[in-house]
Design a protein around this motif. Structure first.
Motif, mmCIF file in Angstrom:
data_model
loop_
_atom_site.group_PDB
_atom_site.id
_atom_site.type_symbol
_atom_site.label_atom_id
_atom_site.label_comp_id
_atom_site.label_asym_id
_atom_site.label_seq_id
_atom_site.Cartn_x
_atom_site.Cartn_y
_atom_site.Cartn_z
ATOM 1 N N LYS A 125 17.329 54.866 22.257
ATOM 2 C CA LYS A 125 17.033 53.963 21.142
ATOM 3 C C LYS A 125 18.266 53.271 20.578
ATOM 4 O O LYS A 125 18.171 52.156 20.072
ATOM 5 N N GLY A 126 19.423 53.887 20.695
ATOM 6 C CA GLY A 126 20.645 53.259 20.202
ATOM 7 C C GLY A 126 20.984 51.973 20.933
ATOM 8 O O GLY A 126 21.651 51.098 20.382
ATOM 9 N N LEU A 127 20.505 51.817 22.172
ATOM 10 C CA LEU A 127 20.785 50.600 22.949
ATOM 11 C C LEU A 127 20.030 49.394 22.412
ATOM 12 O O LEU A 127 20.384 48.258 22.703
ATOM 13 N N ASP A 128 18.994 49.628 21.626
ATOM 14 C CA ASP A 128 18.185 48.545 21.072
ATOM 15 C C ASP A 128 18.731 48.003 19.754
ATOM 16 O O ASP A 128 18.187 47.028 19.231
ATOM 17 N N LEU A 129 19.767 48.609 19.223
ATOM 18 C CA LEU A 129 20.265 48.187 17.917
ATOM 19 C C LEU A 129 20.718 46.731 17.948
ATOM 20 O O LEU A 129 21.568 46.352 18.765
ATOM 21 N N PRO A 130 20.152 45.898 17.065
ATOM 22 C CA PRO A 130 20.585 44.504 17.007
ATOM 23 C C PRO A 130 21.924 44.410 16.291
ATOM 24 O O PRO A 130 22.037 44.730 15.118
ATOM 25 N N ARG A 131 22.958 43.996 17.037
ATOM 26 C CA ARG A 131 24.316 43.967 16.505
ATOM 27 C C ARG A 131 25.093 42.836 17.164
ATOM 28 O O ARG A 131 24.797 42.439 18.284
ATOM 29 N N THR A 132 26.117 42.385 16.488
ATOM 30 C CA THR A 132 26.987 41.351 17.044
ATOM 31 C C THR A 132 28.311 41.939 17.525
ATOM 32 O O THR A 132 29.189 41.190 17.948
ATOM 33 N N ASP A 133 28.439 43.265 17.469
ATOM 34 C CA ASP A 133 29.706 43.883 17.872
ATOM 35 C C ASP A 133 29.600 44.763 19.121
ATOM 36 O O ASP A 133 30.441 45.618 19.354
ATOM 37 N N TRP A 134 28.573 44.513 19.953
ATOM 38 C CA TRP A 134 28.555 45.149 21.260
ATOM 39 C C TRP A 134 29.681 44.521 22.080
ATOM 40 O O TRP A 134 29.902 43.312 22.015
ATOM 41 N N ALA A 135 30.396 45.328 22.842
ATOM 42 C CA ALA A 135 31.415 44.776 23.739
ATOM 43 C C ALA A 135 30.716 43.814 24.694
ATOM 44 O O ALA A 135 29.589 44.058 25.129
ATOM 45 N N ALA A 136 31.369 42.700 25.006
ATOM 46 C CA ALA A 136 30.746 41.664 25.820
ATOM 47 C C ALA A 136 31.698 41.178 26.906
ATOM 48 O O ALA A 136 32.913 41.194 26.743
ATOM 49 N N THR A 137 31.113 40.728 28.013
ATOM 50 C CA THR A 137 31.856 40.135 29.118
ATOM 51 C C THR A 137 31.896 38.625 28.913
ATOM 52 O O THR A 137 30.871 38.011 28.614
ATOM 53 N N LYS A 138 33.062 38.024 29.081
ATOM 54 C CA LYS A 138 33.197 36.568 28.965
ATOM 55 C C LYS A 138 32.806 35.930 30.294
ATOM 56 O O LYS A 138 33.308 36.317 31.352
ATOM 57 N N LEU A 139 31.900 34.961 30.222
ATOM 58 C CA LEU A 139 31.414 34.255 31.397
ATOM 59 C C LEU A 139 31.459 32.746 31.154
ATOM 60 O O LEU A 139 31.582 32.311 30.010
ATOM 61 N N THR A 140 31.308 31.975 32.220
ATOM 62 C CA THR A 140 31.245 30.528 32.123
ATOM 63 C C THR A 140 29.827 30.087 32.446
ATOM 64 O O THR A 140 29.317 30.363 33.541
ATOM 65 N N SER A 141 29.185 29.414 31.504
ATOM 66 C CA SER A 141 27.829 28.933 31.693
ATOM 67 C C SER A 141 27.757 28.052 32.934
ATOM 68 O O SER A 141 28.623 27.220 33.180
ATOM 69 N N GLY A 142 26.741 28.279 33.763
ATOM 70 C CA GLY A 142 26.542 27.493 34.970
ATOM 71 C C GLY A 142 27.375 27.921 36.163
ATOM 72 O O GLY A 142 27.222 27.366 37.254
ATOM 73 N N ALA A 143 28.245 28.914 35.980
ATOM 74 C CA ALA A 143 29.127 29.353 37.073
ATOM 75 C C ALA A 143 28.372 30.223 38.077
ATOM 76 O O ALA A 143 27.352 30.831 37.763
ATOM 77 N N ASN A 144 28.908 30.276 39.281
ATOM 78 C CA ASN A 144 28.418 31.212 40.292
ATOM 79 C C ASN A 144 29.203 32.501 40.150
ATOM 80 O O ASN A 144 30.434 32.472 40.087
ATOM 81 N N ILE A 145 28.484 33.629 40.066
ATOM 82 C CA ILE A 145 29.149 34.931 39.972
ATOM 83 C C ILE A 145 28.440 35.929 40.876
ATOM 84 O O ILE A 145 27.328 35.684 41.339
ATOM 85 N N THR A 146 29.097 37.038 41.111
ATOM 86 C CA THR A 146 28.464 38.158 41.795
ATOM 87 C C THR A 146 28.187 39.218 40.744
ATOM 88 O O THR A 146 29.100 39.809 40.175
ATOM 89 N N PHE A 147 26.913 39.390 40.445
ATOM 90 C CA PHE A 147 26.464 40.403 39.492
ATOM 91 C C PHE A 147 26.462 41.723 40.248
ATOM 92 O O PHE A 147 25.932 41.804 41.355
ATOM 93 N N GLN A 148 27.067 42.761 39.681
ATOM 94 C CA GLN A 148 27.162 44.046 40.369
ATOM 95 C C GLN A 148 26.416 45.118 39.584
ATOM 96 O O GLN A 148 26.630 45.275 38.376
ATOM 97 N N LEU A 149 25.555 45.834 40.288
ATOM 98 C CA LEU A 149 24.830 46.950 39.694
ATOM 99 C C LEU A 149 25.191 48.211 40.461
ATOM 100 O O LEU A 149 24.972 48.300 41.673
ATOM 101 N N LYS A 150 25.769 49.165 39.761
ATOM 102 C CA LYS A 150 26.193 50.425 40.372
ATOM 103 C C LYS A 150 24.993 51.095 41.020
ATOM 104 O O LYS A 150 23.949 51.257 40.397
ATOM 105 N N ALA A 151 25.136 51.462 42.258
ATOM 106 C CA ALA A 151 24.050 52.082 43.019
ATOM 107 C C ALA A 151 24.317 53.574 43.160
ATOM 108 O O ALA A 151 24.774 54.037 44.191
ATOM 109 N N THR A 152 24.027 54.328 42.109
ATOM 110 C CA THR A 152 24.270 55.772 42.178
ATOM 111 C C THR A 152 23.295 56.461 43.120
ATOM 112 O O THR A 152 23.613 57.510 43.667
#
Length: 188
Positions: free
Chosen positions: A80-107
């Motif tokens: 439930k803590g992940l649902d907290l509406p906040r503006t101070d979650w750490a964030a990744t800087k990205l460029t709108s419209g850019a091509n990126i490789t999204f990575q999801l850890k495959a445990t």
């Protein structure tokens, strides 16, 4: 401590809230306001189980079984803590419209489809996240490759985005009704 891991993966780049609180910070001494608040709300165990934000029997019905305001936790009280509406979650800087490789850890790799959504322009990070806050998916990839222990999903980010947004990922397994969920805070 022994046992069988129940988790299977989460976004590591751009990092998800759980991945960040577990690996980039420390559940026992978090540094960001978002992680501190999430741990205060739900305890540290959710961060140690960072890779199991899931629903065992989702079967492609995520929108109908996860209520508004509980998207990041998949409606599970443990997260439930992940649902907290906040503006101070750490964030990744990205460029709108850019091509990126999204990575999801495959445990624990599984066959399936990954669908990525971005919040709409004008989304308010200080309000609970609702399904209606998400644009249509900007990427849907089935069976992406795994390299260096992570699914590699090549995507073009949505154009015209500025400021703080959230990328929501649904990973629906094809070999089971189970689905996994991930929330990554980003700044364009």
């Amino acid at each position: 401590m022994t046992g069988v891991a129940q988790g299977h993966g989460s976004a590591q780049g751009p990092f998800s809230r759980t991945y960040n609180c577990r690996w980039n910070e420390n559940p026992e001494a978090p540094t960001s306001g978002g992680c501190k608040a999430a741990i205060a709300a739900g305890g540290t165990q959710a961060m140690y189980d960072w890779h199991e934000v899931n629903i065992a029997n989702a079967a492609g019905n995520s929108r109908s079984i996860i209520p508004d305001g509980k998207l990041c936790s998949a409606g599970r009280d443990k997260y439930k803590g992940l649902d907290l509406p906040r503006t101070d979650w750490a964030a990744t800087k990205l460029t709108s419209g850019a091509n990126i490789t999204f990575q999801l850890k495959a445990t624990a790799p599984h066959r399936g489809t990954f669908e990525l959504f971005s919040t709409k322009t004008g989304w308010n990070p200080s309000a609970p996240l609702k399904w209606s806050d998400l644009d249509s998916s900007f990427a849907k990839v089935t069976e992406p490759t795994i390299a260096n222990g992570a699914y590699q999903i090549n995507v073009k980010l949505p154009s015209g985005k500025t400021g703080r947004h959230l990328i929501y990922v649904i990973w629906q397994r094809s070999d089971s009704p189970e689905a996994f969920y991930s929330c990554s805070d980003v700044i364009y």
